[in-house]
Design a protein around this motif. Structure first.
Motif, PDB file in Angstrom:
ATOM      1  N   GLU A  57      -7.636  -1.340   1.425  1.00  0.00           N
ATOM      2  CA  GLU A  57      -7.074  -2.252   2.434  1.00  0.00           C
ATOM      3  C   GLU A  57      -7.619  -3.657   2.277  1.00  0.00           C
ATOM      4  OE1 GLU A  57      -8.522   0.779   3.213  1.00  0.00           O
ATOM      5  OE2 GLU A  57      -6.635   1.849   3.471  1.00  0.00           O
ATOM      6  N   TYR A  70      -6.066  -5.356  -0.778  1.00  0.00           N
ATOM      7  CA  TYR A  70      -4.707  -5.836  -0.530  1.00  0.00           C
ATOM      8  C   TYR A  70      -4.708  -7.143   0.249  1.00  0.00           C
ATOM      9  CZ  TYR A  70      -1.961  -1.975  -2.381  1.00  0.00           C
ATOM     10  OH  TYR A  70      -1.355  -1.082  -3.221  1.00  0.00           O
ATOM     11  N   SER A  86      -0.985  -7.653  -4.680  1.00  0.00           N
ATOM     12  CA  SER A  86      -0.890  -6.205  -4.913  1.00  0.00           C
ATOM     13  C   SER A  86      -0.413  -5.857  -6.318  1.00  0.00           C
ATOM     14  CB  SER A  86       0.022  -5.553  -3.874  1.00  0.00           C
ATOM     15  OG  SER A  86       1.339  -6.037  -3.996  1.00  0.00           O
ATOM     16  N   TYR A 100      -5.048  -1.938  -9.287  1.00  0.00           N
ATOM     17  CA  TYR A 100      -4.891  -0.619  -9.902  1.00  0.00           C
ATOM     18  C   TYR A 100      -6.013   0.289  -9.406  1.00  0.00           C
ATOM     19  CZ  TYR A 100      -2.035  -3.138 -13.319  1.00  0.00           C
ATOM     20  OH  TYR A 100      -1.078  -3.904 -13.919  1.00  0.00           O
ATOM     21  N   SER A 101      -5.728   1.565  -9.350  1.00  0.00           N
ATOM     22  CA  SER A 101      -6.735   2.571  -9.085  1.00  0.00           C
ATOM     23  C   SER A 101      -6.747   3.508 -10.290  1.00  0.00           C
ATOM     24  CB  SER A 101      -6.390   3.353  -7.815  1.00  0.00           C
ATOM     25  OG  SER A 101      -7.335   4.373  -7.612  1.00  0.00           O
ATOM     26  N   ASP A 119       3.085   6.614  -9.486  1.00  0.00           N
ATOM     27  CA  ASP A 119       3.848   5.933  -8.450  1.00  0.00           C
ATOM     28  C   ASP A 119       3.059   6.004  -7.145  1.00  0.00           C
ATOM     29  OD1 ASP A 119       5.847   4.615  -7.121  1.00  0.00           O
ATOM     30  OD2 ASP A 119       7.086   6.402  -6.852  1.00  0.00           O
ATOM     31  N   THR A 120       1.978   5.245  -7.083  1.00  0.00           N
ATOM     32  CA  THR A 120       1.093   5.235  -5.928  1.00  0.00           C
ATOM     33  C   THR A 120       0.828   3.795  -5.518  1.00  0.00           C
ATOM     34  OG1 THR A 120      -0.846   5.211  -7.372  1.00  0.00           O
ATOM     35  CG2 THR A 120      -0.071   7.368  -6.624  1.00  0.00           C
ATOM     36  N   GLU A 121       0.207   3.621  -4.379  1.00  0.00           N
ATOM     37  CA  GLU A 121      -0.228   2.309  -3.919  1.00  0.00           C
ATOM     38  C   GLU A 121      -1.736   2.342  -3.742  1.00  0.00           C
ATOM     39  OE1 GLU A 121       1.363  -0.572  -3.470  1.00  0.00           O
ATOM     40  OE2 GLU A 121       3.221   0.310  -4.180  1.00  0.00           O
ATOM     41  N   PRO A 122      -2.522   1.589  -4.488  1.00  0.00           N
ATOM     42  CA  PRO A 122      -2.067   0.757  -5.604  1.00  0.00           C
ATOM     43  C   PRO A 122      -1.667   1.623  -6.781  1.00  0.00           C
ATOM     44  CG  PRO A 122      -4.459   0.744  -5.484  1.00  0.00           C
ATOM     45  CD  PRO A 122      -3.968   1.526  -4.302  1.00  0.00           C
ATOM     46  N   GLN A 123      -0.933   1.012  -7.723  1.00  0.00           N
ATOM     47  CA  GLN A 123      -0.526   1.788  -8.891  1.00  0.00           C
ATOM     48  C   GLN A 123      -1.773   2.269  -9.613  1.00  0.00           C
ATOM     49  OE1 GLN A 123       1.811  -0.549 -11.609  1.00  0.00           O
ATOM     50  NE2 GLN A 123       0.570  -2.356 -11.301  1.00  0.00           N
TER      51      GLN A 123
END
Length: 94
Positions: A39, A42, A47, A51-52, A79-83
């Motif tokens: 968080e 971001y 964004s 990356y993670s 396909d995640t947040e973060p990519q």
């Protein structure tokens, strides 16, 4: 981002450690004194640059939050947040 044979080379900074087997990374060189949560990252960074990455601890060099690094990873991200994805190699930039 440089792409070589289904692998990408990303240069940036480790900005958070999510666990013993993953880290948060921003694709730019920044100064970080303590780890950020997703968080907080971001709020502070674009964004598209976050990356993670997961990794197998015994396969990567020792790195810590704030280190400027080069990350080698497959060019397909989750396909995640973060990519995210799996880091194959992390080199610390001197």
């Amino acid at each position: 981002m440089e792409k070589l044979d289904e692998t990408v080379k990303l240069e940036g900074t480790v900005i958070g450690g999510e666990s013993d087997s993953s880290f948060l990374f921003v694709e730019e060189f920044v100064e970080v004194n303590q780890g950020l949560t997703v968080e907080e990252a971001y709020e502070k960074y674009d964004s598209a640059l976050l990356y993670s990455f997961s990794f197998e601890k015994d396969k990567l060099a020792e790195f810590k939050i704030g280190d400027k690094v080069i990350v080698w990873a497959p060019d397909e991200f989750y396909d995640t947040e973060p990519q995210g994805g799996t880091a194959e190699k992390v080199e610390i930039v001197e």
